[in-house]
Write a protein that holds these residues in place. Structure first.
Motif, PDB file in Angstrom:
ATOM      1  N   MET A   1      -1.042   6.795  41.684  1.00 10.21           N
ATOM      2  CA  MET A   1      -1.699   6.129  40.558  1.00 10.21           C
ATOM      3  C   MET A   1      -3.138   5.739  40.946  1.00 10.21           C
ATOM      4  O   MET A   1      -3.351   5.117  41.966  1.00 10.21           O
ATOM      5  CB  MET A   1      -0.895   4.866  40.189  1.00 10.21           C
ATOM      6  N   TYR A   2      -4.075   6.142  40.107  1.00  6.12           N
ATOM      7  CA  TYR A   2      -5.474   5.760  40.315  1.00  6.12           C
ATOM      8  C   TYR A   2      -5.770   4.474  39.551  1.00  6.12           C
ATOM      9  O   TYR A   2      -5.146   4.191  38.524  1.00  6.12           O
ATOM     10  CB  TYR A   2      -6.419   6.838  39.759  1.00  6.12           C
ATOM     11  N   SER A   3      -6.759   3.745  40.039  1.00  2.40           N
ATOM     12  CA  SER A   3      -7.261   2.612  39.255  1.00  2.40           C
ATOM     13  C   SER A   3      -8.766   2.509  39.432  1.00  2.40           C
ATOM     14  O   SER A   3      -9.321   2.918  40.459  1.00  2.40           O
ATOM     15  CB  SER A   3      -6.582   1.301  39.670  1.00  2.40           C
ATOM     16  N   LEU A   4      -9.415   2.001  38.405  1.00  7.16           N
ATOM     17  CA  LEU A   4     -10.862   1.789  38.429  1.00  7.16           C
ATOM     18  C   LEU A   4     -11.126   0.426  37.802  1.00  7.16           C
ATOM     19  O   LEU A   4     -10.588   0.120  36.734  1.00  7.16           O
ATOM     20  CB  LEU A   4     -11.586   2.864  37.623  1.00  7.16           C
ATOM     21  N   THR A   5     -11.945  -0.383  38.477  1.00  6.58           N
ATOM     22  CA  THR A   5     -12.201  -1.743  38.004  1.00  6.58           C
ATOM     23  C   THR A   5     -13.695  -1.960  37.811  1.00  6.58           C
ATOM     24  O   THR A   5     -14.490  -1.600  38.681  1.00  6.58           O
ATOM     25  CB  THR A   5     -11.668  -2.768  39.023  1.00  6.58           C
ATOM     26  N   VAL A   6     -14.064  -2.526  36.677  1.00  5.83           N
ATOM     27  CA  VAL A   6     -15.460  -2.916  36.443  1.00  5.83           C
ATOM     28  C   VAL A   6     -15.509  -4.409  36.122  1.00  5.83           C
ATOM     29  O   VAL A   6     -14.541  -4.971  35.604  1.00  5.83           O
ATOM     30  CB  VAL A   6     -16.120  -2.116  35.298  1.00  5.83           C
ATOM     31  N   CYS A   7     -16.644  -5.042  36.435  1.00  5.96           N
ATOM     32  CA  CYS A   7     -16.757  -6.498  36.354  1.00  5.96           C
ATOM     33  C   CYS A   7     -17.896  -6.950  35.445  1.00  5.96           C
ATOM     34  O   CYS A   7     -18.883  -6.235  35.276  1.00  5.96           O
ATOM     35  CB  CYS A   7     -17.035  -7.074  37.740  1.00  5.96           C
TER      36      CYS A   7
ATOM     37  N   SER B   1       4.859   2.751  50.614  1.00  7.33           N
ATOM     38  CA  SER B   1       3.703   3.197  49.844  1.00  7.33           C
ATOM     39  C   SER B   1       2.436   2.601  50.420  1.00  7.33           C
ATOM     40  O   SER B   1       2.471   1.642  51.199  1.00  7.33           O
ATOM     41  CB  SER B   1       3.841   2.832  48.360  1.00  7.33           C
ATOM     42  N   ILE B   2       1.311   3.195  50.049  1.00 11.62           N
ATOM     43  CA  ILE B   2       0.001   2.772  50.544  1.00 11.62           C
ATOM     44  C   ILE B   2      -0.954   2.711  49.366  1.00 11.62           C
ATOM     45  O   ILE B   2      -0.893   3.545  48.462  1.00 11.62           O
ATOM     46  CB  ILE B   2      -0.536   3.794  51.592  1.00 11.62           C
ATOM     47  N   LYS B   3      -1.819   1.693  49.376  1.00  8.57           N
ATOM     48  CA  LYS B   3      -2.891   1.609  48.385  1.00  8.57           C
ATOM     49  C   LYS B   3      -4.221   1.638  49.125  1.00  8.57           C
ATOM     50  O   LYS B   3      -4.445   0.813  50.025  1.00  8.57           O
ATOM     51  CB  LYS B   3      -2.784   0.310  47.571  1.00  8.57           C
ATOM     52  N   MET B   4      -5.070   2.585  48.770  1.00  9.55           N
ATOM     53  CA  MET B   4      -6.392   2.699  49.387  1.00  9.55           C
ATOM     54  C   MET B   4      -7.422   2.296  48.333  1.00  9.55           C
ATOM     55  O   MET B   4      -7.530   2.939  47.293  1.00  9.55           O
ATOM     56  CB  MET B   4      -6.614   4.153  49.818  1.00  9.55           C
ATOM     57  N   LEU B   5      -8.145   1.207  48.620  1.00 13.77           N
ATOM     58  CA  LEU B   5      -9.124   0.691  47.663  1.00 13.77           C
ATOM     59  C   LEU B   5     -10.527   0.774  48.255  1.00 13.77           C
ATOM     60  O   LEU B   5     -10.750   0.369  49.396  1.00 13.77           O
ATOM     61  CB  LEU B   5      -8.753  -0.751  47.293  1.00 13.77           C
ATOM     62  N   LEU B   6     -11.477   1.259  47.455  1.00 13.95           N
ATOM     63  CA  LEU B   6     -12.874   1.387  47.899  1.00 13.95           C
ATOM     64  C   LEU B   6     -13.783   0.625  46.943  1.00 13.95           C
ATOM     65  O   LEU B   6     -13.872   0.959  45.760  1.00 13.95           O
ATOM     66  CB  LEU B   6     -13.293   2.864  47.915  1.00 13.95           C
TER      67      LEU B   6
ATOM     68  N   TRP C   1     -15.024  -0.978  41.642  1.00 11.68           N
ATOM     69  CA  TRP C   1     -14.240  -0.417  42.740  1.00 11.68           C
ATOM     70  C   TRP C   1     -13.119   0.452  42.177  1.00 11.68           C
ATOM     71  O   TRP C   1     -12.836   0.410  40.977  1.00 11.68           O
ATOM     72  CB  TRP C   1     -13.665  -1.507  43.648  1.00 11.68           C
ATOM     73  N   ALA C   2     -12.560   1.285  43.041  1.00  9.69           N
ATOM     74  CA  ALA C   2     -11.495   2.179  42.612  1.00  9.69           C
ATOM     75  C   ALA C   2     -10.442   2.248  43.705  1.00  9.69           C
ATOM     76  O   ALA C   2     -10.708   1.915  44.864  1.00  9.69           O
ATOM     77  CB  ALA C   2     -12.052   3.567  42.326  1.00  9.69           C
ATOM     78  N   ALA C   3      -9.250   2.678  43.325  1.00  5.90           N
ATOM     79  CA  ALA C   3      -8.152   2.741  44.286  1.00  5.90           C
ATOM     80  C   ALA C   3      -7.222   3.892  43.951  1.00  5.90           C
ATOM     81  O   ALA C   3      -7.192   4.375  42.811  1.00  5.90           O
ATOM     82  CB  ALA C   3      -7.378   1.426  44.286  1.00  5.90           C
TER      83      ALA C   3
ATOM     84  N   THR D   1     -16.360  11.121  43.731  1.00  6.52           N
ATOM     85  CA  THR D   1     -16.363   9.811  43.086  1.00  6.52           C
ATOM     86  C   THR D   1     -15.557   8.815  43.929  1.00  6.52           C
ATOM     87  O   THR D   1     -14.789   9.214  44.815  1.00  6.52           O
ATOM     88  CB  THR D   1     -15.711   9.908  41.702  1.00  6.52           C
ATOM     89  N   THR D   2     -15.745   7.555  43.627  1.00  9.26           N
ATOM     90  CA  THR D   2     -15.016   6.525  44.371  1.00  9.26           C
ATOM     91  C   THR D   2     -13.515   6.723  44.215  1.00  9.26           C
ATOM     92  O   THR D   2     -12.754   6.596  45.185  1.00  9.26           O
ATOM     93  CB  THR D   2     -15.436   5.128  43.870  1.00  9.26           C
ATOM     94  N   GLU D   3     -13.063   7.046  43.008  1.00 12.05           N
ATOM     95  CA  GLU D   3     -11.631   7.239  42.804  1.00 12.05           C
ATOM     96  C   GLU D   3     -11.117   8.453  43.582  1.00 12.05           C
ATOM     97  O   GLU D   3     -10.026   8.426  44.155  1.00 12.05           O
ATOM     98  CB  GLU D   3     -11.269   7.314  41.315  1.00 12.05           C
ATOM     99  N   TYR D   4     -11.958   9.521  43.640  1.00  9.03           N
ATOM    100  CA  TYR D   4     -11.530  10.693  44.411  1.00  9.03           C
ATOM    101  C   TYR D   4     -11.470  10.362  45.900  1.00  9.03           C
ATOM    102  O   TYR D   4     -10.518  10.759  46.599  1.00  9.03           O
ATOM    103  CB  TYR D   4     -12.455  11.889  44.179  1.00  9.03           C
ATOM    104  N   MET D   5     -12.471   9.675  46.412  1.00  7.86           N
ATOM    105  CA  MET D   5     -12.486   9.344  47.842  1.00  7.86           C
ATOM    106  C   MET D   5     -11.319   8.433  48.212  1.00  7.86           C
ATOM    107  O   MET D   5     -10.783   8.522  49.318  1.00  7.86           O
ATOM    108  CB  MET D   5     -13.820   8.700  48.233  1.00  7.86           C
TER     109      MET D   5
END
Lengths: 133, 133, 133, 133, 133, 133
Positions: free
Chosen positions: C1-7, F113-118, F125-127, F83-87
């Motif tokens: 699952m992808y996520s994207l956050t904006v503030c 499971s693992i969550k990678m957030l950038l 930011w994206a994860a 993109t940040t989400e791709y990375m």
């Protein structure tokens, strides 16, 4: 030069007078994250600049006079725009008084200046710093 | 002394010349979180140091000249290592100009110094501060 | 699952009804630092979950309807305590609509859920998350 | 004036002597998030105030002498309350020495002062700043 | 799903058993920045998930049992490595009890799960989340 | 469910293909503040989810393959918008491999499971999160 900073926050309503303020002329509000920094050239014999617990207690007492209020309704701010920079100045004066009248303990006699910083948003903050006259 | 800080950020590419830089000699990049602090001894009649909205607009205009660029390709930086400390100095100069030429409004006439801080990572940042000559 | 956050953030006034609220029954205010997270199982061909610039623009349009207002005066909140958790729910609904009606671009068709988080202070925040029905 | 700040952290145990400390008289501990700021009036020819990598390495070497220790057991702190403000002073002395004896590289000859800041909690921190004698 | 998070912090000493811990086998300490998140599918009639003031009070009561202590000396932790992840689990259990026995007020009956997160340093944190059985 | 998060950062250059990206089509760069979260239903006998030191070491090894590079020049990203989400997705895959092949130690066998957030900026930011297949 040593410094010690303690934090708290307040949640207030207010409005501004002057076209420059745009939508901020309307009644709105702010959370001010408060950072109060005390500076001194030396520590006491316990290696304290000032007691952190006492500093937080006194800062809270001062903040209680404005926390959860509409600043437009409070006497000290009649006819004054309570901008972040002004509120930093105002609260600086109150904590400086507490420093001088002994409420912050004997260690506070070493305090030479105070910086009061208020964060109004993640992208803007203001401060007032000045010596203890 | 009052201060007011507004924030923004830029995302740039660059490379460094000099063995001291190790892997940073390669073309890489950075997000610079920008904190621009204005200092003044007094506020205007509206209790403003400077208009926050205007400050953000002018800061953005200045940042647009470097944002989303490879600094190695830009004329002002030919033959110069665009380190974080250098970029803080460079951007400080640009915002100081804006202060002096009136772009930041009449309140900016009270500004006596500016601090430009750039955070390049959670664990490192640099700044340049100086008076308005 | 992808996520994207904006503030983004808003600065509002309001008051609460109910003894449980104590001093927050008075007219006061808050800065809400807003974090809007979009979730999707896949990215589009450009490797985007959603366009960050567009997401910020649409989020700002939604926030404009409440930013710099006294929520007590706005029609959608008549008779409702605009707690942080409620405002997260309310704003979640608005951004979910934008996702579904195309305002967030074609990539938004992959969005399966949204989390709207509002930080009211350094020590407290609330969120509402839910699927796009 | 330029400044460059690098960060690290330590995790220590200690106890305090003096009724003023209340429960902090018991053996407890702290994570100190360390921010070490170097100030200089000019950069070197590479546009560096000081090499960030070297600064982090030397700071880590200094922090190793106290990291993961009970400060009550270490010789330098016998009979001394290792308050946050005292530890900022102590670590300031160590990094100032490194600046003066060449461990921070030739660029460090431009450093005129250092500020050592230790965050003990989200709501309290202390610092010591002073010139390089 | 709604969530509400309140924050606090504790300052503890402890040591670990097991070669894997390296220098952390020595008596050292930590500041744990505590973030306690409550989740519920609905709010009460006041639009509250849980009263923030009450949540902070009860969280503080629970933290008092470990704050400013050497965890190695406390009965609940005999023979147990008080890692950050374990402490998150332990404190989760205590706040879950408070939720179930009514100390967090009637609104807490809607709480379906809790996440207890402890930040031990700027670069590492751990959490335990689980349903209220 | 337990979770443990360790942090690091990288500084990269890249450019994007597609009109949607606007000025980000130019060669620019980013600091990605990296937060890698591991989740497991149980801890090992030492009360560890995974060794923090080992996790940081392995994460650094993975990040070295992209840190201080122009991603446009690296083989794995030919023809792909980084993109940040791709990375986040890409780095998630690398750390998941390390989990499965034993580089993260025996405790990693519990990781589900693992969550990678950038974090690319203070406001975006994206994860990518996913189970260990």
């Amino acid at each position: 030069m040593y410094s010690l900073t303690v934090c708290d926050h307040i949640m207030i309503a207010h409005s501004f007078h002057g076209e420059e303020f745009g939508p901020a002329q309307r009644l709105h509000g702010a959370t001010y994250a408060v950072e109060c920094e005390f500076r001194a050239a030396k520590l006491d014999d316990l290696q304290l600049l000032i007691d952190i617990g006492l500093a937080k207690t006194v800062l809270r007492q001062i903040l209680e006079t404005v926390d959860y209020y509409n600043l437009d309704d409070l006497a000290p701010f009649k006819g004054i725009n309570t901008t972040t920079e002004y509120m930093a100045f105002y609260l600086h004066g109150k904590i400086a008084e507490a420093c001088k009248d002994g409420r912050l303990g004997p260690g506070a006699k070493n305090v030479t200046s105070i910086k009061m910083l208020l964060r109004e948003a993640p992208t803007a903050w203001a401060a007032f710093e000045g010596p203890l006259s």
